[in-house]
Design an enzyme around this catalytic site. Structure first.
Site, PDB file in Angstrom:
ATOM      1  N   HIS A  72     -11.657  45.386-114.427  1.00 17.35           N
ATOM      2  CA  HIS A  72     -10.652  44.329-114.600  1.00 17.35           C
ATOM      3  C   HIS A  72      -9.895  44.469-115.908  1.00 17.35           C
ATOM      4  O   HIS A  72      -8.771  44.008-116.017  1.00 17.35           O
ATOM      5  CB  HIS A  72     -11.340  42.963-114.624  1.00 17.35           C
ATOM      6  CG  HIS A  72     -11.325  42.268-113.308  1.00 17.35           C
ATOM      7  ND1 HIS A  72     -11.877  41.025-113.152  1.00 17.35           N
ATOM      8  CD2 HIS A  72     -10.844  42.627-112.108  1.00 17.35           C
ATOM      9  CE1 HIS A  72     -11.713  40.638-111.898  1.00 17.35           C
ATOM     10  NE2 HIS A  72     -11.096  41.591-111.261  1.00 17.35           N
ATOM     11  N   HIS A 125      -1.763  34.011-113.675  1.00 20.41           N
ATOM     12  CA  HIS A 125      -2.679  35.145-113.512  1.00 20.41           C
ATOM     13  C   HIS A 125      -3.435  35.350-114.822  1.00 20.41           C
ATOM     14  O   HIS A 125      -4.376  36.117-114.924  1.00 20.41           O
ATOM     15  CB  HIS A 125      -1.919  36.422-113.118  1.00 20.41           C
ATOM     16  CG  HIS A 125      -2.827  37.530-112.699  1.00 20.41           C
ATOM     17  ND1 HIS A 125      -3.140  38.593-113.519  1.00 20.41           N
ATOM     18  CD2 HIS A 125      -3.524  37.733-111.560  1.00 20.41           C
ATOM     19  CE1 HIS A 125      -3.969  39.413-112.904  1.00 20.41           C
ATOM     20  NE2 HIS A 125      -4.229  38.911-111.715  1.00 20.41           N
TER      21      HIS A 125
HETATM   22  C1  LIG Z   1     -10.032  40.564-104.508  1.00 24.27           C
HETATM   23  C2  LIG Z   1      -9.211  41.650-105.170  1.00 24.27           C
HETATM   24  C3  LIG Z   1      -8.947  42.829-104.257  1.00 24.27           C
HETATM   25  C4  LIG Z   1      -7.904  41.120-105.729  1.00 24.27           C
HETATM   26  C5  LIG Z   1      -6.940  40.556-104.918  1.00 24.27           C
HETATM   27  C6  LIG Z   1      -5.738  40.095-105.450  1.00 24.27           C
HETATM   28  C7  LIG Z   1      -5.491  40.186-106.817  1.00 24.27           C
HETATM   29  C8  LIG Z   1      -6.456  40.767-107.661  1.00 24.27           C
HETATM   30  C9  LIG Z   1      -6.232  40.910-109.065  1.00 24.27           C
HETATM   31  O1  LIG Z   1      -5.077  40.471-109.630  1.00 24.27           O
HETATM   32  C10 LIG Z   1      -7.212  41.507-109.839  1.00 24.27           C
HETATM   33  C11 LIG Z   1      -6.981  41.717-111.287  1.00 24.27           C
HETATM   34  O2  LIG Z   1      -5.911  41.343-111.814  1.00 24.27           O
HETATM   35  O3  LIG Z   1      -7.848  42.311-111.945  1.00 24.27           O
HETATM   36  C12 LIG Z   1      -8.397  41.921-109.248  1.00 24.27           C
HETATM   37  N1  LIG Z   1      -8.615  41.792-107.939  1.00 24.27           N
HETATM   38  C13 LIG Z   1      -7.681  41.238-107.139  1.00 24.27           C
END
Ligand SMILES: CC(C)c1cccc2c(O)c(C(=O)O)cnc12
Length: 448
Positions: A117, A341
């Site tokens: 992440h 976000h």
């Molecule tokens: C569940 C997973 C595949 C997922 C879906 C949609 C957005 C995501 C996201 O933005 C991140 C991140 O920013 O690290 C990380 N997984 C995300």
């Protein structure tokens, strides 16, 4: 004032916090000038002559990323640090194949369901090294109409004596990088060691996959946060702070157990409140996560919900969570419709939220995978994912608190106090159908 600031002026004016929100297409320009910056501005030629860079992230659009660099820097060496398990890792190789200057570095993910992440940039200039820690994927959608958080370090000069910051930033960053256990990061480990970090005033709070025990138990995850707050925030002698509210704000939620006491309050909140006093007036925990209405009326419409991956299977196991939830609302930054976000955690004084006791911006959502869960009778902290964030503590800014409502106040991303869900509010759930009301683009949401 309507004067357009240059990227360098934006960073100068953000002192001493250097904390930004991403610019948003569609809001008044002055809300994109103060403490707001774009990816192109972060990478601008104005900051100096870039020699090479590294981009740690989760999702990549390589064409988009290269386009954000000034044309004269697009052929410089670029290291991409990504999670090795993602099935579309193949697409990453395909995306990078036309570019010999790009090197791919897969991060080991030895524990199931872990993800990479972390969102971080190493920018090496002829004048020195800049670190950027943020919350946005390297895809255009993440930088267009969302609320993202970004911390930009000073350009740390090269030095012949290893200058550390008063917040142990250099050591903590090197400890984090060490966990990748790959020779591909050796150049950056050496480079970090050769630069003077003494001007940095934030603490690193990071997570790396593993079962951290013994001397390492407080190195990562929520125990690192607990330890850092304990060491640098002496709340003990202020009874008034014992009930100061704690706020968590995030864009996804993991499985937290059958009730609040399973992990959320017993483990996670204990770290955030940092006091082990079982003082009966324990702090309120307020959680901010977008409602369906927040998503429906956002600039992006229901599509924004694609980046809020809270799923039905998890949500139905923890309906108790609703009582903690508050809406996304950021009118004072004109970002109530810029879907969050960003992930932030903070503590405010309970005198009408006038002062901030600490502030953390991080990639870490509200999940055990990100923050860790204590195991084996609290002798080890099991973390699944890589995460990183920066913690602002007043003491490091020669203050006792961060004022919130005066000229030099801390640039918080959302409105305080947070607005509690009403009975009609529902948390956004990514795999539900929303067909009874069209979104801001006239569309419905049917994920099937
Ligand atoms: C569940 C997973 C595949 C997922 C879906 C949609 C957005 C995501 C996201 O933005 C991140 C991140 O920013 O690290 C990380 N997984 C995300």
């Amino acid at each position: 004032v309507n004067k357009r600031l240059t990227p360098v002026e934006k960073i100068e004016q953000s002192e001493p916090y250097r904390f930004f929100l991403s610019t948003v297409h569609g809001i008044q320009d002055n809300y994109n000038q103060t403490n707001a910056i774009s990816l192109k501005e972060i990478l601008s030629v104005e900051h100096g002559q870039l020699t090479r860079s590294a981009q740690f992230n989760y999702m990549f659009d390589i064409e988009f990323l290269l386009e954000q660099y000034p044309s004269e820097f697009r052929l410089k060496p670029l290291l991409i640090v990504h999670g090795d398990s993602r099935d579309d890792n193949h697409s990453l190789k395909t995306q990078c194949s036309p570019y010999p200057q790009i090197e791919l570095c897969p991060a080991r993910l030895d524990i199931p369901f872990g993800t990479h992440h972390t969102k971080m940039m190493f920018l090496l200039y002829e004048t020195g090294l800049r670190i950027v820690i943020h919350t946005a994927n390297l895809i255009s959608q993440d930088w267009r109409q969302k609320t993202q958080g970004i911390w930009i370090s000073p350009i740390c000069p090269k030095t012949n004596d290893t200058r550390e910051s008063k917040t142990n930033f250099k050591k903590d960053l090197l400890d984090y990088i060490e966990q990748y256990r790959t020779r591909q990061l050796q150049f950056w480990q050496k480079t970090i060691n050769e630069h003077d970090f003494s001007s940095i005033n934030v603490h690193i709070i990071s997570s790396t996959p593993g079962r951290h025990t013994g001397a390492n138990i407080n190195k990562f995850g929520h125990l690192k946060l607990r330890q850092t707050l304990k060491n640098y925030l002496n709340l003990e002698n202020n009874e008034q702070y014992y009930s100061a509210p704690i706020i968590g704000q995030f864009s996804s939620i993991g499985s937290l157990g059958p009730n609040a006491n399973s992990w959320l309050t017993k483990e996670f909140l204990t770290s955030l409140k940092q006091l082990n006093t079982n003082s009966f007036d324990s702090p309120e925990l307020k959680l901010i996560y977008p409602t369906v209405e927040n998503v429906r009326t956002s600039f992006e419409g229901y599509i924004a919900g694609g980046s809020l991956p809270y799923n039905m299977q998890t949500a139905m196991k923890q309906t108790w969570l609703i009582n903690y939830l508050h809406r996304w609302k950021a009118d004072h930054r004109q970002r109530s419709r810029a879907s969050p976000h960003i992930k932030t955690y903070l503590r405010v004084t309970n005198d009408q939220y006038k002062n901030l006791l600490w502030f953390l911006v991080t990639s870490a959502n509200l999940s055990k995978a990100a923050w860790g869960v204590l195991e084996k009778n609290n002798t080890q902290l099991m973390i699944r994912s890589y995460e990183i964030g920066v913690l602002f503590i007043p003491k490091q800014f020669s203050q006792t608190i961060f004022p919130l409502f005066d000229s030099s106040s801390f640039p918080i991303p959302y409105d305080l106090p947070p607005v509690k869900y009403e009975s009609t509010d529902k948390p956004w759930i990514v795999d539900m159908t929303y067909k009874n009301q069209p979104d801001s683009h006239g569309n419905m949401w049917d994920p099937h």
